[in-house]
Write an enzyme that holds these catalytic residues in place. Sequence first.
Site, PDB file in Angstrom:
ATOM      1  N   ASP A   1      -7.079  -2.662   3.793  1.00 43.15           N
ATOM      2  CA  ASP A   1      -6.015  -3.583   3.390  1.00 43.15           C
ATOM      3  C   ASP A   1      -6.242  -5.000   3.923  1.00 43.15           C
ATOM      4  OD1 ASP A   1      -4.566  -1.638   2.014  1.00 43.15           O
ATOM      5  OD2 ASP A   1      -3.576  -0.964   3.847  1.00 43.15           O
TER       6      ASP A   1
ATOM      7  N   ASP B   1       0.862  -1.176   0.000  1.00 46.16           N
ATOM      8  CA  ASP B   1       0.000   0.000   0.000  1.00 46.16           C
ATOM      9  C   ASP B   1       0.904   1.233   0.000  1.00 46.16           C
ATOM     10  OD1 ASP B   1      -2.355   1.554   0.309  1.00 46.16           O
ATOM     11  OD2 ASP B   1      -1.975   1.674   2.461  1.00 46.16           O
TER      12      ASP B   1
ATOM     13  N   ASP C   1      -1.689  -1.141   6.095  1.00 45.42           N
ATOM     14  CA  ASP C   1      -1.953  -0.685   7.461  1.00 45.42           C
ATOM     15  C   ASP C   1      -3.414  -0.363   7.726  1.00 45.42           C
ATOM     16  OD1 ASP C   1      -1.706   2.862   7.625  1.00 45.42           O
ATOM     17  OD2 ASP C   1      -1.927   1.673   5.814  1.00 45.42           O
TER      18      ASP C   1
END
Length: 675
Positions: free
Chosen positions: A572, A375, A568
């Site tokens: 996700d 990410d 995080d």
Amino acid sequence: MNDKKHIHQFDSNGKQICCSLEEKIDAKTPPSLLHSEHSEDDGHDHSHDHSHSGESAWKEYLPAILSFVLLISGIAMDYFDVAFFKDWVRLAWYIVAYIPVGLPVIKAAFIALSKGQIFTEFFLMCIATIGAFAIGEYPEGVAVMLFYAVGELFQGAAVRRAKDNIKALLDVRPKIASVFRNGSFIEVNPSTVNIEETIQIKVGEKVPLDGVLLSDKASLNTAALTGESKPQSILQGENVLAGSINMEGVIEMKTTKLFNDSSVARILELVQNATSKKADTELLIRRLAKVYTPIVVYLAIAVCFLPYFFVDDYVFRDWLYRALIFLVISCPCALVISIPLGYFGGLGAASKNGILFKGATYMDKLKEVNTMVMDKTGTVTKGVFKISQIKTFSEWTEESLMPILLAIESKSTHPIAKAIMEYQTNLPIPEATEIKEIAGKGLTGLVDGKNVVVGNQKLMQQFNISTPSEIEDIVESNVLVAIDGKFAGYVTIADEIKEDAKETIAAFKKEGINHIMMLSGDKHSITQKVAKELGISNAKGGLLPEDKLNEVEALKKDATKTIAFIGDGINDAPVLAASDVGIAMGAMGSDVAIETADVIIQTDQPSKVVTGIQIAKSTQKIIWQNIFLAFGIKIIVLILGAGGLATMWEAVFADVGVALLAILNAVRLQRMKWR
């Protein structure tokens, strides 16, 4: 907590709860450990546990010391041919020397036999040493059991040390909380403190619960949680994690979580469960030992009796002696102890560096990763918006424009507004009135009699305010400002890249991870810009959670790819679960992401992922070194023993000596320096 599948358990005070004796036999626990652990917490203060454990450790060695003194005395009397030291006196002497070290092993063998487990190292040692007594080799019978017991004691000490490294985080669980009730601060058990209560932490005390700081500032030592030795500065309103140590002045904070939901409680649960999840290598060795041991027993029987049909001068005593040597060498304890110890060492080294593996199996998987997907926001960037550029037009300057902008943005709760409010100025901020919010576009209002429009390009178009063409080329988020119908300037807001992000990407490539991909919900243009700065060639932005999942699922269709995903946020979680190894940024990460992930990075530093990979690779290397060492030396001495070229002393080295060498090799993990 009472599930017998979990060998390593802890009570509410962080003290280990011992499993049953039968479970320890199952786990191939050395008999030296069978009497050294407590069955349950007694509910008292354990501040003196260290001295108690030191005393217990000394008592553990007493039987071996007594046996050693009697053995040496017996050998000396044999050597000097002492008159009374004959026949039954000599036998009784060596039996007394044998009992202190032999009795726990015999007891363990009987317990294992009662459970239908015949081929254990306890049983093999009993047969080998009692057999030595049967053929009159009393000193060797005592010596073999003595060295076995000493080896187990050393193994036990090494295992406890490795476990202590993993359980070091238990020391961060606070025992008391000073909470404000009925007009004063009183000390209570942290588990009784509720959310939204005010607690006080003095200098040197541990923060008992998660919360937000009420005091102006605080300096906290978070080393136990994150592995970061540098004290962390926290300002009023920022989050404080349980387990941190207050370094300066008395501080106050408001709790946001219950004791059992705090960050430290979550870490302890992860540490507790980490040691119960066996890696494939460890499970393979345990399965192999169950097959290998009976095969060697049958071979020992063959060594004893088959030569009768092929050797002319067959002497039963000589071949029995060789068979007994064969049995001593065959003990698989060097394998079944040193392999788990290798993983303990790896897990301990990782936890010291702020990396929590939820099990040894994920350590094995991480070293095989060849595709890294990540990410952007909160992973390689800080996830905190900051002003990166201020540009003014016409008669306006930064000093004259920013107070007006701050006046308008002070009425907004948008994250970008909060970033603008971080702007430092000594000039007075005027009062804004008649504030109106236009959904998805921005704000309008009056400041010192001036009509102010603050927002995006769509808002400017709505009020027919022309803007410079350069704004179209700005990738980052920007806030446009118009005053009295004329464009006055703009402020660019950007998410900062983490300091170690670029070196992390380079380090991934050095570790053989050449396929690196960034997936983000942020604008595609911003994602591409960050990816270019970091040296990532494959990046996609503007993705929904299901889009990220689809991207990873597409990668998984290639069977040659072992995929790790670093994230995080709550969005996700699906991708963390779908990847081969899910890695969560633990300090700022959401609870859902942390629960779903296989590996947690407590420091929020992406470079720690590289450290985790290096620890995983080193752990596997040391484990395979131990396997080859154990098997190699055992096979050599087995052949020598069957041929009559090795005595019981070589057999002891092949068993206990190799185990000790494997232990020393595994302990190196806990002393290595990592990046």
